[in-house]
Design a protein around this motif. Structure first.
Motif, PDB file in Angstrom:
ATOM      1  N   UNK A  55       0.713  -1.190  -0.294  1.00  0.00           N
ATOM      2  CA  UNK A  55       0.117  -0.082   0.076  1.00  0.00           C
ATOM      3  C   UNK A  55       0.789   1.256   0.072  1.00  0.00           C
ATOM      4  N   UNK A  56       2.218   0.933  -0.066  1.00  0.00           N
ATOM      5  CA  UNK A  56       3.052   2.384  -0.018  1.00  0.00           C
ATOM      6  C   UNK A  56       3.065   2.993  -1.287  1.00  0.00           C
ATOM      7  N   UNK A  57       2.891   2.432  -2.263  1.00  0.00           N
ATOM      8  CA  UNK A  57       2.657   3.144  -3.542  1.00  0.00           C
ATOM      9  C   UNK A  57       1.586   3.747  -3.635  1.00  0.00           C
ATOM     10  N   UNK A  58       0.334   3.267  -3.403  1.00  0.00           N
ATOM     11  CA  UNK A  58      -0.891   3.833  -3.343  1.00  0.00           C
ATOM     12  C   UNK A  58      -0.861   5.058  -2.434  1.00  0.00           C
ATOM     13  N   UNK A  59      -0.251   4.909  -1.245  1.00  0.00           N
ATOM     14  CA  UNK A  59      -0.157   6.274  -0.316  1.00  0.00           C
ATOM     15  C   UNK A  59       0.406   7.375  -0.957  1.00  0.00           C
ATOM     16  N   UNK A  60       1.586   7.043  -1.680  1.00  0.00           N
ATOM     17  CA  UNK A  60       2.202   8.335  -2.270  1.00  0.00           C
ATOM     18  C   UNK A  60       1.539   8.970  -3.531  1.00  0.00           C
ATOM     19  N   UNK A  61       0.684   7.915  -3.973  1.00  0.00           N
ATOM     20  CA  UNK A  61       0.074   8.276  -5.544  1.00  0.00           C
ATOM     21  C   UNK A  61      -1.057   8.936  -4.813  1.00  0.00           C
ATOM     22  N   UNK A  62      -1.657   8.508  -3.728  1.00  0.00           N
ATOM     23  CA  UNK A  62      -3.054   9.379  -3.374  1.00  0.00           C
ATOM     24  C   UNK A  62      -2.352  10.852  -2.848  1.00  0.00           C
ATOM     25  N   UNK A  63      -1.215  11.047  -2.071  1.00  0.00           N
ATOM     26  CA  UNK A  63      -0.503  12.276  -1.824  1.00  0.00           C
ATOM     27  C   UNK A  63      -0.447  13.317  -2.777  1.00  0.00           C
ATOM     28  N   UNK A  64      -0.147  12.765  -4.039  1.00  0.00           N
ATOM     29  CA  UNK A  64       0.042  13.639  -5.360  1.00  0.00           C
ATOM     30  C   UNK A  64      -1.051  13.343  -6.184  1.00  0.00           C
ATOM     31  N   UNK A  65      -2.225  12.854  -5.846  1.00  0.00           N
ATOM     32  CA  UNK A  65      -3.327  12.893  -6.700  1.00  0.00           C
ATOM     33  C   UNK A  65      -3.290  12.210  -8.216  1.00  0.00           C
ATOM     34  N   UNK A  66      -2.725  11.055  -8.199  1.00  0.00           N
ATOM     35  CA  UNK A  66      -2.524  10.475  -9.155  1.00  0.00           C
ATOM     36  C   UNK A  66      -2.970   9.024  -8.878  1.00  0.00           C
ATOM     37  N   UNK A  67      -3.152   8.078 -10.036  1.00  0.00           N
ATOM     38  CA  UNK A  67      -3.241   6.657  -9.788  1.00  0.00           C
ATOM     39  C   UNK A  67      -2.015   6.046 -10.541  1.00  0.00           C
ATOM     40  N   UNK A  68      -1.461   4.850  -9.711  1.00  0.00           N
ATOM     41  CA  UNK A  68      -0.314   4.292 -10.433  1.00  0.00           C
ATOM     42  C   UNK A  68      -0.600   2.763 -10.660  1.00  0.00           C
ATOM     43  N   UNK A  69      -0.733   2.271 -11.677  1.00  0.00           N
ATOM     44  CA  UNK A  69      -0.764   0.784 -11.824  1.00  0.00           C
ATOM     45  C   UNK A  69       0.565   0.142 -12.043  1.00  0.00           C
ATOM     46  N   UNK A  70       1.078  -0.698 -11.346  1.00  0.00           N
ATOM     47  CA  UNK A  70       2.209  -1.450 -11.315  1.00  0.00           C
ATOM     48  C   UNK A  70       1.972  -2.695 -11.858  1.00  0.00           C
ATOM     49  N   UNK A  71       2.859  -3.240 -13.199  1.00  0.00           N
ATOM     50  CA  UNK A  71       2.625  -4.324 -13.739  1.00  0.00           C
ATOM     51  C   UNK A  71       3.727  -5.117 -13.920  1.00  0.00           C
ATOM     52  N   UNK A  72       4.049  -6.386 -13.447  1.00  0.00           N
ATOM     53  CA  UNK A  72       5.078  -7.108 -13.666  1.00  0.00           C
ATOM     54  C   UNK A  72       5.106  -7.751 -15.159  1.00  0.00           C
ATOM     55  N   UNK A  73       6.188  -7.443 -15.731  1.00  0.00           N
ATOM     56  CA  UNK A  73       6.582  -7.991 -17.110  1.00  0.00           C
ATOM     57  C   UNK A  73       7.619  -9.168 -17.118  1.00  0.00           C
ATOM     58  N   UNK A  74       7.309 -10.407 -17.224  1.00  0.00           N
ATOM     59  CA  UNK A  74       8.316 -11.394 -17.142  1.00  0.00           C
ATOM     60  C   UNK A  74       9.326 -11.408 -17.798  1.00  0.00           C
ATOM     61  N   UNK A  75       9.300 -10.771 -19.189  1.00  0.00           N
ATOM     62  CA  UNK A  75      10.425 -10.830 -20.029  1.00  0.00           C
ATOM     63  C   UNK A  75      10.906  -9.361 -20.018  1.00  0.00           C
ATOM     64  N   UNK A  76      12.225  -9.382 -19.588  1.00  0.00           N
ATOM     65  CA  UNK A  76      12.870  -8.109 -19.354  1.00  0.00           C
ATOM     66  C   UNK A  76      12.996  -7.053 -20.373  1.00  0.00           C
ATOM     67  N   UNK A  77      13.348  -7.580 -21.741  1.00  0.00           N
ATOM     68  CA  UNK A  77      13.417  -6.578 -22.905  1.00  0.00           C
ATOM     69  C   UNK A  77      12.161  -6.107 -23.086  1.00  0.00           C
ATOM     70  N   UNK A  78      11.179  -6.994 -23.246  1.00  0.00           N
ATOM     71  CA  UNK A  78       9.918  -6.967 -23.610  1.00  0.00           C
ATOM     72  C   UNK A  78       9.386  -5.583 -22.817  1.00  0.00           C
TER      73      UNK A  78
END
Length: 356
Positions: A55-78
């Motif tokens: 929830x740390x990422x959401x906490x800071x996103x809320x502080x600056x009034x943005x939404x951040x969606x974090x996505x894992x991509x298993x292929x680094x170069x991709x």
């Protein structure tokens, strides 16, 4: 209908309509901007998954009034290709890959956070040989033209060999573990946590690793330069809150490390060992000092030379100066009129001075 009642009804309807029209722009303006951020598995980037799940990422996103969606991509170069194509606003990558993929592709990018440098987290591993000199004539499997390729070139140079002495076979990082296990004479170049898994093979020998070239493989969070300050502040704030937990003591640190180890697919002991070969900048002031030192310029000059020699600046590039790299002191390597990769310490400095 009573005439007075008719006019009162019309007046009420008009008032509601006017109120709605006045409210519409504020509602549109009140929409929270959304941003997409991607990452791939690597010891120094596992903290991003914890920032999200805790929830740390959401906490800071809320502080600056943005939404951040974090996505894992298993292929680094991709993951970097997706960032370059515009599907993501920020992405984890190394200094070299930031230069040769998005920057060379014309995407103006900023190294927002210098998280660490590899100090043994990247390595060349072989079966059937125990010395790097014996790699001659062997097939070497790696993510071609990535930082692994760079590590191979640096390793070969250290023993008087060159890439002409081996055959490079392009292999996705998602496949490299299985490839190594299946081949009794395999030689691969990879990074943690994959590297740690391969080193555990009783027939594997570590031939060369990034501790021999400290400070050259730098791990970053890269963001589009045009991205708003709010996104940059939110990402930086979240990162250093996680770093404070990781470098602290007690149950909070233990829980954070356990979560990262699980995300990485290993045990706490595995992950703790990998951290020993990761020169983490737990404090923003440490990252700022590293970037302001003389070595960053030397490293990026070396990296851009390797990149140009391997055709990574594109067919139109005639020299390594074709592309510009902005450095923290305001100077630039290469073409000052074509700067596409920027080492900007603004947000790490804000974090260091507790002004985020």
């Amino acid at each position: 209908m009573n005439l007075r009642r008719f006019f009162m009804t019309r007046l009420w309807t008009a008032s509601v309509l006017i109120a709605c029209l006045h409210a519409l722009p504020s509602r549109v303006q009140a929409q929270t901007p959304e941003f997409n951020v991607c990452w791939s598995h690597y010891t120094g980037w596992e903290p991003w998954a914890f920032a999200d799940s805790s929830g740390i990422l959401k906490k800071w996103a809320d502080k600056y009034k943005v939404k951040i969606k974090l996505t894992l991509i298993n292929d680094y170069v991709e993951s970097i290709n997706l960032y370059t194509s515009g599907k993501f606003d920020a992405c984890t990558m190394t200094n070299m890959d930031a230069l040769t993929i998005p920057a060379a592709g014309g995407v103006d990018s900023t190294a927002l956070i210098i998280g660490d440098f590899s100090n043994g987290n990247d390595g060349i591993v072989g079966k059937g040989i125990q010395n790097l000199k014996d790699i001659k004539t062997r097939k070497v499997k790696l993510v071609e033209l990535s930082v692994s390729h760079y590590l191979l070139a640096r390793g070969l140079n250290s023993v008087g060999l060159s890439e002409r002495d081996v055959k490079v076979v392009n292999t996705s990082d998602a496949d490299i573990g299985g490839v190594f296990a299946a081949d009794k004479d395999s030689v691969v170049v990879t990074w943690n946590p994959i590297l740690a898994q391969l080193k555990a093979d009783k027939n594997a020998h570590l031939l060369f690793d990034s501790s021999k070239i400290p400070g050259e493989i730098i791990d970053l969070m890269v963001v589009k330069t045009a991205a708003p300050d709010s996104l940059k502040r939110a990402l930086t704030g979240a990162w250093y809150e996680v770093m404070a937990k990781m470098s602290g003591q007690g149950p909070e640190r233990d829980a954070a490390i356990a979560t990262m180890a699980k995300t990485a697919g290993g045990t706490v002991e595995d992950f703790s060992n990998q951290l020993k070969t990761t020169a983490m900048f737990f404090k923003p002031a440490e990252a700022v000092a590293f970037a302001q030192g003389p070595d960053l310029k030397k490293t990026m000059d070396f990296v851009r030379g390797f990149s140009f020699d391997h055709g990574l600046f594109g067919k139109g590039a005639k020299t390594k100066d074709d592309l510009g790299i902005a450095l923290p002191d305001g100077s630039a390597l290469g073409n000052k009129n074509k700067v596409k990769l920027r080492f900007d310490l603004t947000w790490m400095s804000l974090a260091a001075n507790q002004k985020l």
